[in-house]
Design an enzyme around this catalytic site. Sequence first.
Site, PDB file in Angstrom:
ATOM      1  N   ARG A   1       1.030  -1.101   0.121  1.00 14.25           N
ATOM      2  CA  ARG A   1      -0.015  -0.188  -0.099  1.00 14.25           C
ATOM      3  C   ARG A   1       1.038   1.291   0.043  1.00 14.25           C
ATOM      4  O   ARG A   1       2.188   1.258   0.459  1.00 14.25           O
ATOM      5  CB  ARG A   1      -0.942   0.034   1.226  1.00 14.25           C
ATOM      6  CG  ARG A   1      -1.921  -1.126   1.245  1.00 14.25           C
ATOM      7  CD  ARG A   1      -3.056  -0.894   2.471  1.00 14.25           C
ATOM      8  NE  ARG A   1      -2.278  -1.045   3.624  1.00 14.25           N
ATOM      9  CZ  ARG A   1      -1.969   0.368   4.399  1.00 14.25           C
ATOM     10  NH1 ARG A   1      -2.257   1.402   4.097  1.00 14.25           N
ATOM     11  NH2 ARG A   1      -1.231  -0.010   5.356  1.00 14.25           N
TER      12      ARG A   1
ATOM     13  N   LYS B   1      -8.293  -2.317   1.154  1.00 13.03           N
ATOM     14  CA  LYS B   1      -8.379  -1.443   2.296  1.00 13.03           C
ATOM     15  C   LYS B   1      -9.090  -0.305   2.243  1.00 13.03           C
ATOM     16  O   LYS B   1      -9.352   0.569   3.243  1.00 13.03           O
ATOM     17  CB  LYS B   1      -6.869  -1.028   2.826  1.00 13.03           C
ATOM     18  CG  LYS B   1      -6.073  -2.733   3.237  1.00 13.03           C
ATOM     19  CD  LYS B   1      -6.887  -3.032   4.604  1.00 13.03           C
ATOM     20  CE  LYS B   1      -5.788  -4.185   5.172  1.00 13.03           C
ATOM     21  NZ  LYS B   1      -6.525  -4.807   6.355  1.00 13.03           N
TER      22      LYS B   1
ATOM     23  N   HIS C   1     -10.814  -4.114  12.870  1.00 20.10           N
ATOM     24  CA  HIS C   1      -9.653  -4.776  12.184  1.00 20.10           C
ATOM     25  C   HIS C   1      -9.359  -5.828  13.000  1.00 20.10           C
ATOM     26  O   HIS C   1      -8.349  -5.603  13.888  1.00 20.10           O
ATOM     27  CB  HIS C   1      -8.572  -3.772  11.984  1.00 20.10           C
ATOM     28  CG  HIS C   1      -7.417  -4.182  11.244  1.00 20.10           C
ATOM     29  ND1 HIS C   1      -6.183  -3.703  11.470  1.00 20.10           N
ATOM     30  CD2 HIS C   1      -7.645  -5.025  10.280  1.00 20.10           C
ATOM     31  CE1 HIS C   1      -5.355  -4.426  10.487  1.00 20.10           C
ATOM     32  NE2 HIS C   1      -6.102  -5.284   9.763  1.00 20.10           N
TER      33      HIS C   1
ATOM     34  N   SER D   1       0.980  -6.945  12.963  1.00 17.84           N
ATOM     35  CA  SER D   1       1.741  -7.742  12.551  1.00 17.84           C
ATOM     36  C   SER D   1       2.939  -8.379  13.396  1.00 17.84           C
ATOM     37  O   SER D   1       3.677  -7.663  13.898  1.00 17.84           O
ATOM     38  CB  SER D   1       2.465  -7.149  11.082  1.00 17.84           C
ATOM     39  OG  SER D   1       3.486  -8.246  10.651  1.00 17.84           O
TER      40      SER D   1
ATOM     41  N   LYS E   1      -1.772 -13.106  15.469  1.00 18.34           N
ATOM     42  CA  LYS E   1      -3.225 -12.916  15.348  1.00 18.34           C
ATOM     43  C   LYS E   1      -3.685 -13.980  14.447  1.00 18.34           C
ATOM     44  O   LYS E   1      -4.768 -14.629  14.632  1.00 18.34           O
ATOM     45  CB  LYS E   1      -3.637 -11.186  14.658  1.00 18.34           C
ATOM     46  CG  LYS E   1      -5.137 -11.333  14.589  1.00 18.34           C
ATOM     47  CD  LYS E   1      -5.464 -10.124  13.928  1.00 18.34           C
ATOM     48  CE  LYS E   1      -5.028  -9.911  12.488  1.00 18.34           C
ATOM     49  NZ  LYS E   1      -5.746  -8.668  11.927  1.00 18.34           N
ATOM     50  N   THR E   2      -3.057 -14.041  13.334  1.00 18.71           N
ATOM     51  CA  THR E   2      -3.643 -15.331  12.265  1.00 18.71           C
ATOM     52  C   THR E   2      -3.317 -16.581  13.106  1.00 18.71           C
ATOM     53  O   THR E   2      -4.393 -17.611  12.941  1.00 18.71           O
ATOM     54  CB  THR E   2      -2.836 -15.374  11.026  1.00 18.71           C
ATOM     55  OG1 THR E   2      -2.768 -13.870  10.314  1.00 18.71           O
ATOM     56  CG2 THR E   2      -3.409 -15.983  10.062  1.00 18.71           C
TER      57      THR E   2
ATOM     58  N   ASP F   1      -9.765 -10.687   9.201  1.00 17.25           N
ATOM     59  CA  ASP F   1      -9.373  -9.509   9.109  1.00 17.25           C
ATOM     60  C   ASP F   1     -10.268  -8.290   9.313  1.00 17.25           C
ATOM     61  O   ASP F   1      -9.818  -7.441  10.181  1.00 17.25           O
ATOM     62  CB  ASP F   1      -8.535  -9.266   7.800  1.00 17.25           C
ATOM     63  CG  ASP F   1      -7.693  -7.978   7.855  1.00 17.25           C
ATOM     64  OD1 ASP F   1      -6.748  -7.915   8.710  1.00 17.25           O
ATOM     65  OD2 ASP F   1      -7.801  -7.151   6.909  1.00 17.25           O
TER      66      ASP F   1
ATOM     67  N   ARG G   1       1.608 -12.363  -1.394  1.00 21.81           N
ATOM     68  CA  ARG G   1       0.168 -12.539  -0.735  1.00 21.81           C
ATOM     69  C   ARG G   1      -0.649 -13.350  -1.694  1.00 21.81           C
ATOM     70  O   ARG G   1      -0.288 -13.834  -2.749  1.00 21.81           O
ATOM     71  CB  ARG G   1      -0.489 -11.207  -0.835  1.00 21.81           C
ATOM     72  CG  ARG G   1       0.225 -10.183   0.214  1.00 21.81           C
ATOM     73  CD  ARG G   1      -0.579 -10.368   1.229  1.00 21.81           C
ATOM     74  NE  ARG G   1      -0.022  -9.098   2.207  1.00 21.81           N
ATOM     75  CZ  ARG G   1      -0.488  -8.674   3.615  1.00 21.81           C
ATOM     76  NH1 ARG G   1      -1.617  -9.236   3.830  1.00 21.81           N
ATOM     77  NH2 ARG G   1      -0.044  -7.588   4.310  1.00 21.81           N
TER      78      ARG G   1
END
Length: 660
Positions: free
Chosen positions: A178, A323, A342, A360, A364-365, A379, A444
């Site tokens: 981004r 996003k 989020h 990051s 979390k994942t 997400d 990704r």
Amino acid sequence: MAANGNGEVKYANKGGRNGLAKIQTQKRQNGICHDDSATPVKAQTIDELHSLQKKKSAPTTPIKGFQGGFANLSEEERQKQQLQSISASLASLTRETGPKVVKGDPARKSETPKFSQVSHHSHFTPTISVSDSALKFTHVLYNLSPAELYEQAIKNEKGSFIASSGALATLSGAKTGRSPKDKRVVRDETTEDELWWGKGSPNIEMDEHTFMVNRERAVDYLNSLDKVFVNDQFLNWDPEHRIKVRIVSARAYHSLFMHNMCIRPTPEELENFGTPDFTIYNAGQFPCNRYTHYMTSSTSVDLNLARREMVILGTQYAGEMKKGLFSVMHYLMPKRQILSLHSGCNVGKDGDVALFFGLSGTGKTTLSTDHNRYLIGDDEHCWSDNGVSNIEGGCYAKCIDLAKEKEPDIWNAIKFGTVLENVVFDEHTREVDYTEKSVTKNTRAAYPIEYIPNAKIPCVGPHPKNVILLACDAFGVLPPVSKLSLAQTMYHFISGYTALVAGTEDGIKEPQATFSACFGAAFIMLHPTKYAAMLAEKMQKYGATGWLVNTGWSGGRYGSGSRIKLAYTRKIIDAIHSGSLLTANYRSTEVFGLEIPTEVEGVPSEILEPMNTWTNKKAYKEMLLKLAGLFKKNFEVFVNHKIGKDDKLTEEILAAGPIF
């Protein structure tokens, strides 16, 4: 400047001419809270970029397209209305008309367009002559299937190949992440008072006129193409609060990406789709004019909330669309008293929902992926009076160093229909090397959420029972788990803390604190305290408990201590899910005032109190005060923002922070 037959723009003169006055633009002094953008690729041409993607010479495997007709609605009147709606979306504001649009691929000679529809208006500006674009058709490739999009990408987009797993491997161009510093939001009478502006905010302003200049540029570019891809899809699995979105793009890759990431309508829903609530014009291949007011580069991602439109120029990174729509939901949902989050989200077999927040590297994942629980989403979520719902229809997973043994669900989801961005593969076998970083570290995969075996479809659930804030504390002073009061939950939610490890020149590595308000400062539109107040209100109303879980270091900071074992963290998360931690005995820590349990099943009791694990107690106290000071300094930007008429809520949040 000229465009060749492939739509690639060539510049005759890269440098500016001598003697021209320097264009002054408004430069923003304050930085972005959390910037996860990737470094632009150094390749100067598409061939150089492609050479990074492959490991040997150019692939020689024959490319065979998939056969099958394009979708075609049976009712002629519906098709007319649909084309009319798309033409209106693509209308040029200056020329007051849209292109003549027809369905289908111009390359398919056997298909004769049955309908052409122009969106006419009764008044035309007489000084503007009819442009050449009025004499041509723009072919609309509408809501194509993945197979059809594969065919289009492989035929027309250099750098697109089928990987051995069946996924579509493609390139996003020079931008592989981004560009938050190029994101702009129109500041008008409405957004002036509603949005978060100023220090710490991700919202960089632009005016309505500049937006319209960029919109015109993007729409003119899209109208000049022989064909454009149009996706009509939904956001938010809660049918009562879903949003209709239309994405107009020039690349099959972008269309497939959004097909995966948004919620896919049924044929019946598509026939009755009507006018979208929000529209994206993705002219990513085409740059903005960097001499336009407010522009600071050839990239611009612009949001106009009043017009409910988004324009993308100068970047082909697909994550900008995802996003950008998330930012829109952060604006639209709170207006309906719905909290946009989020976060990851899963639900147990007994219906107990948990939200996972974390930047990051916090896990979390990993922690929200639990084979004993169903995945609602990874997400983006909404919390309404109906419960929680996933905003998206897919997952956007990082692929760097992906291994089947560590993350089997993501590995197995990379199959036909999945988009693989900027990966490197073997020329002959087309097997992807996920450790390779030649193009970017930010590789990704985008795939539909139903590719995850334990995904809950539809992606909705009851009200959350637990709100888990994850931090990877490299200072080694936060407890592995703490039970939070409502005020503490608000404080740590607004702070959005984790720590990164940064190397210094002499080789000594120091922890570096990172704060991102609401665990996603780059995407929020309102002041962080508004989301925090809504979170506390919903937690109180529905009886949810807040937890702070440290997945970082214990027994010393990074370099001297050791990272808390994942097995222990999983035991802690299991105890939160089961409810056993609610009945544990607690005691308070100094400085941060956190409530920590005296025991957790399967976890050594001595690590629950951080000070116990440090041999040098003085060093522990110094590090604790250092981190507390960083929290306090970060929170200064929020101190003067009042919540509520009497300001009691603001004072309560401040009192929940570290005291020293």
